[in-house]
Design a protein around this motif. Structure first.
Motif, short mmCIF file in Angstrom:
data_model
loop_
_atom_site.label_atom_id
_atom_site.label_comp_id
_atom_site.label_asym_id
_atom_site.label_seq_id
_atom_site.Cartn_x
_atom_site.Cartn_y
_atom_site.Cartn_z
N GLN A 164 0.86 -1.17 0.00
CA GLN A 164 0.00 0.00 0.00
C GLN A 164 0.90 1.23 0.00
N ALA A 165 0.43 2.33 -0.57
CA ALA A 165 1.23 3.54 -0.63
C ALA A 165 0.61 4.63 0.22
N CYS A 166 1.37 5.70 0.46
CA CYS A 166 0.87 6.82 1.24
C CYS A 166 1.49 8.12 0.70
N LEU A 167 0.79 9.20 0.92
CA LEU A 167 1.29 10.52 0.52
C LEU A 167 2.10 11.07 1.68
N VAL A 168 3.36 11.39 1.44
CA VAL A 168 4.24 11.85 2.51
C VAL A 168 4.76 13.25 2.22
N ALA A 169 5.05 13.98 3.31
CA ALA A 169 5.56 15.34 3.21
C ALA A 169 6.55 15.57 4.34
N TYR A 170 7.23 16.70 4.30
CA TYR A 170 8.12 17.08 5.40
C TYR A 170 7.25 17.59 6.55
N PRO A 171 7.67 17.37 7.80
CA PRO A 171 6.82 17.71 8.96
C PRO A 171 6.41 19.17 9.01
N GLN A 234 12.32 19.44 2.03
CA GLN A 234 11.25 20.40 1.81
C GLN A 234 11.13 20.89 0.37
N ILE A 235 11.48 20.01 -0.58
CA ILE A 235 11.37 20.38 -1.98
C ILE A 235 9.99 20.01 -2.54
N GLY A 236 9.30 19.07 -1.91
CA GLY A 236 7.98 18.69 -2.38
C GLY A 236 7.40 17.56 -1.56
N ILE A 237 6.34 16.95 -2.08
CA ILE A 237 5.69 15.80 -1.46
C ILE A 237 5.72 14.65 -2.46
N ALA A 238 5.43 13.44 -1.99
CA ALA A 238 5.47 12.29 -2.90
C ALA A 238 4.54 11.20 -2.41
#
Length: 295
Positions: A164-171, A234-238
Motif C-alpha cells: 500500500q502507498a501513502c502521501l508523505v511530506a516534510y513535517p 522540503q522540496i515537495g511531497i510524494a
C-alpha cells in the motif's frame, strides 16, 4: 553445437549489446560477432537485425530463446548433479522494480548468496510491464513485480505479499498545504513523481483528478531514495509505497498526509516464471526463499 555460443547469445540478450556481452564474458567484440555468425549458420536463421544503432533479436531469435534456456539449464543440471547447494554453479537472472529490490528482496538475496555462493546472480531493475515482457521473452529466469499486468496463460504467477502507498511530506509543511481530503483546491507544493507508468503514481494522479486538486508544479525522479531526500529537504511531497518510507515516518523525518479512505488500494506483488521454463536448482532455491519470507 558449441554451448559457448548459446551462452553468448543469452548474454547479449541479458546485457543489451554485443559490447556488453564481450565485457561480461571476457571476449573481444570480434569473438562475440564470430560466435553469433557461427550459431546463425548452424541454425540457418538470422538471430539479430540492426535497428538504428542497436542490434535487436529477430522474431526467430525470440522464438528459440526458450529452447536455448532449456539447453543451458540442462547443462547446468548435469554439471550440478549430486552437488550440495554450496557447490551449485551456473547463473540466475532476476528482474524487478526498484522498490521491491530495495525494500522487499534484500533478505532473500542475502540468503541466496549465502546458500549458493558460486551461482552468478544477475539482477535487472525495470517497471512492471518490462519485467513481464522479459519473463515472456525468456530474457530472465524469474520476474518479480506489482500485479498490474493481468493474467497470462504463458505465466506461472504466485503472490508473495501486498503493498500500500501513502502521501508523505516534510513535517513543517503548512496545514493548508497538507489538506488532501477537501476537494477543489489548488496546491502550491510540488508533487515529486516516481515515473509516469508507476502503478502508485497512477493511483495518486487518479485521486487528485477525482478530487479536483490541482498541483501547480511537478518534478520527476527515477530513484526512490532521491525522492525521499527531496521530500525531507522540503522540496515537495510524494506518493510512495509505505514500505519505502516506514523508517523515515518512525524517525519523524516524514509525515503521512491523510487521504480519503476509498484511496486505500492494496497492490499484490507477484513472482513469475514462464510456464515452459524448466526450474533449475538455483531457481527452485530462490523461489523457496521467497516463499519463506512471504508476508
Amino acid at each position: 553445437m558449441d554451448t559457448k555460443n548459446l551462452l553468448t547469445l543469452k548474454t547479449i540478450v541479458r546485457t543489451g549489446s554485443f559490447q556488453n556481452a564481450a565485457e561480461t564474458l571476457g571476449y573481444t567484440p570480434s569473438t562475440i560477432t564470430f560466435q553469433v555468425r557461427q550459431l546463425e549458420q548452424e541454425l540457418s536463421i538470422k538471430l539479430f537485425e540492426k535497428l538504428g544503432r542497436r542490434m535487436v533479436l529477430t522474431k526467430a531469435g525470440e522464438n528459440i530463446l526458450p529452447l536455448v534456456d532449456t539447453v543451458l539449464q540442462s547443462c547446468d543440471t548435469i554439471h550440478n548433479y549430486g552437488k550440495s547447494l554450496e557447490q551449485l554453479q551456473g547463473s540466475l537472472t532476476i528482474a524487478m522494480p526498484e522498490t521491491l529490490l530495495i525494500y522487499r528482496m534484500q533478505e532473500v538475496l542475502a540468503d541466496f548468496k549465502q546458500q549458493a555462493p558460486n551461482v552468478k546472480l544477475y539482477i535487472q531493475v525495470g517497471n512492471c510491464d518490462k519485467v513481464r515482457e522479459e519473463v515472456l521473452s525468456g530474457g530472465i529466469d524469474i520476474g518479480i513485480h506489482y500485479d498490474v499486468c493481468g493474467e497470462n496463460n504463458s505465466i506461472r504467477a504466485e503472490v508473495i505479499d501486498y503493498h500500500q502507498a501513502c502521501l508523505v511530506a516534510y513535517p513543517e509543511l503548512p496545514e493548508a498545504e497538507s489538506d488532501f481530503v477537501s476537494a477543489n483546491q489548488v496546491k502550491q507544493v510540488d508533487l515529486i513523481n516516481y515515473y509516469a507508468d508507476s502503478i502508485f503514481q497512477n493511483i495518486i494522479d487518479d485521486y487528485l483528478k477525482k478530487k479536483h486538486i490541482l498541483i501547480s508544479t511537478t518534478m520527476e525522479l527515477w530513484s526512490i531514495e532521491a525522492i525521499k531526500q527531496n521530500v525531507i529537504n522540503q522540496i515537495g511531497i510524494a506518493y510512495l509505497p509505505e514500505v519505502a518510507v516506514k523508517k523515515e515516518l518512525e524517525q519523524g523525518k516524514l509525515k503521512k498526509l491523510a487521504l480519503d479512505s476509498d484511496n486505500d488500494q492494496i497492490i499484490p506483488a507477484v513472482c513469475e516464471v514462464h510456464k515452459n521454463k524448466w526450474l533449475s536448482p538455483q531457481m527452485e532455491l530462490f523461489l523457496k526463499l521467497i516463499r519463506e519470507t512471504k508476508k
